[in-house]
Design an enzyme around this catalytic site. Structure first.
Site, PDB file in Angstrom:
ATOM      1  N   ASP A 260       0.858  -1.188   0.000  1.00  0.00           N
ATOM      2  CA  ASP A 260       0.000   0.000   0.000  1.00  0.00           C
ATOM      3  C   ASP A 260       0.895   1.238   0.000  1.00  0.00           C
ATOM      4  O   ASP A 260       1.712   1.406   0.921  1.00  0.00           O
ATOM      5  CB  ASP A 260      -0.886   0.032   1.246  1.00  0.00           C
ATOM      6  CG  ASP A 260      -1.915  -1.089   1.284  1.00  0.00           C
ATOM      7  OD1 ASP A 260      -1.644  -2.161   0.702  1.00  0.00           O
ATOM      8  OD2 ASP A 260      -2.969  -0.904   1.911  1.00  0.00           O
TER       9      ASP A 260
ATOM     10  N   LYS B 172      -7.380   3.138  -2.747  1.00  0.00           N
ATOM     11  CA  LYS B 172      -7.705   3.115  -1.318  1.00  0.00           C
ATOM     12  C   LYS B 172      -7.946   4.535  -0.848  1.00  0.00           C
ATOM     13  O   LYS B 172      -7.262   5.468  -1.289  1.00  0.00           O
ATOM     14  CB  LYS B 172      -6.544   2.461  -0.573  1.00  0.00           C
ATOM     15  CG  LYS B 172      -6.614   2.448   0.940  1.00  0.00           C
ATOM     16  CD  LYS B 172      -5.380   1.731   1.492  1.00  0.00           C
ATOM     17  CE  LYS B 172      -5.253   1.893   2.991  1.00  0.00           C
ATOM     18  NZ  LYS B 172      -4.044   1.211   3.523  1.00  0.00           N
TER      19      LYS B 172
ATOM     20  N   LYS C 156     -10.658  -0.085  -1.685  1.00  0.00           N
ATOM     21  CA  LYS C 156     -10.427  -0.298  -0.254  1.00  0.00           C
ATOM     22  C   LYS C 156     -10.683   0.978   0.541  1.00  0.00           C
ATOM     23  O   LYS C 156      -9.901   1.925   0.458  1.00  0.00           O
ATOM     24  CB  LYS C 156      -8.990  -0.766  -0.018  1.00  0.00           C
ATOM     25  CG  LYS C 156      -8.640  -0.970   1.463  1.00  0.00           C
ATOM     26  CD  LYS C 156      -7.216  -1.447   1.639  1.00  0.00           C
ATOM     27  CE  LYS C 156      -6.811  -1.479   3.110  1.00  0.00           C
ATOM     28  NZ  LYS C 156      -5.419  -1.970   3.304  1.00  0.00           N
TER      29      LYS C 156
END
Length: 281
Positions: A127, A190, A226
């Site tokens: 990430d 995300k 996400k």
């Protein structure tokens, strides 16, 4: 592509969200639990508490045999080898934050080297955060080049790109950042790091899912979504489930395409699923 969110306010998007039917039934919550990235990103993390977290994941199938476990465990880079050596359930991915999380304020060469080290030590997913300041300054090419360079470096390792939507603030910027990240090679987009004053919001989620739908329609590639940061109760998790189902459809309701970043949420979901207070993780 024309940005359909130009001139649209968050209040308009909120009205759409309020029209969604949200179920917090046991089936929904059970499915939602399997989408969790069980996360520990604290300054106080150490080998002891991360090792304990791994052992709790290892023991989970024995204590909750009727419940599918989390999708991944997400930790700081230095703990990846520990997780690799301690985690026994192969179906659960190892994720780590990289590229100078959470600020993204360092040299690209440093970001690349950190991501290399993360995958060399056994991570399945990374990430990273976009260079938010450069994006806001209009330096889209720089932001895109950073993401694409990191993606080329890590190859088939899944890349989740964090937009830090609480800082982007308006629908137009969130949509544009979503498209930029996907075009540059993101496997997931995300919402947030959880370190900014504003984290995930349903409004940002709706916009990002609309961008994913548009990108999938033109590219044929299914990018995952996400929400993360501040998602701590079952009702909120069920709302994000409903947004994904409404905008993207049931094909996205799978850990390959939908995750929720969670720390406190895991215990709250367990408690609501089991009908009793559970503090396990």
């Amino acid at each position: 592509m024309e940005n359909r969110f130009s001139g649209i306010t968050n209040s308009v998007i909120r009205k759409k969200i309020d029209e969604i039917t949200v179920s917090t039934g046991s089936t929904i919550l059970r499915r939602t639990f399997s989408f969790l990235d069980l996360t520990s990103l604290n300054s106080t993390d150490n080998n002891n508490n991360i090792g304990d977290l791994c052992e709790k994941i290892n023991n989970f199938p024995y204590l909750f045999p009727d419940l599918k476990g989390v999708a991944a465990i997400c930790v700081y880079p230095r703990f990846v080898p520990l997780v690799r050596d301690t985690l026994k359930i192969q179906e659960i991915n190892i994720a780590s934050v990289g590229a100078s999380f959470p600020s993204s304020q360092t040299f690209l060469t440093t970001k690349i080297e950190e991501c290399k080290m993360i995958i060399d030590n056994g991570a399945d997913e990374i990430d990273i955060v976009i260079s938010v300041g450069e994006f806001l300054a209009g330096n889209r090419a720089l932001v895109s080049d950073e993401i694409s360079t990191i993606k080329k470096t890590i190859g088939c390792t899944h890349l989740k790109v964090i937009l830090e939507t609480g800082i982007l603030t308006d629908p137009d910027k969130i949509y544009s950042a979503s498209m930029l990240a996907m075009e540059a090679g993101a496997d997931f987009i995300k919402t947030s790091t959880g370190k900014a004053p504003v984290s995930a919001t349903p409004e940002a989620a709706w916009i990002m899912c609309e961008a994913i739908k548009d990108f999938s329609g033109t590219s044929g590639r299914k990018v995952g979504f996400k929400p993360a940061g501040g998602v701590s109760i079952s009702k909120d998790a069920a709302l994000y489930f409903a947004i994904v189902n409404t905008v993207l459809g049931s094909d996205w309701l799978h850990p390959d395409h939908f995750r929720i970043g969670a720390s406190r949420l895991a215990n709250n979901l367990l408690s609501d699923i089991e009908g009793r207070e559970i503090i396990y993780f």
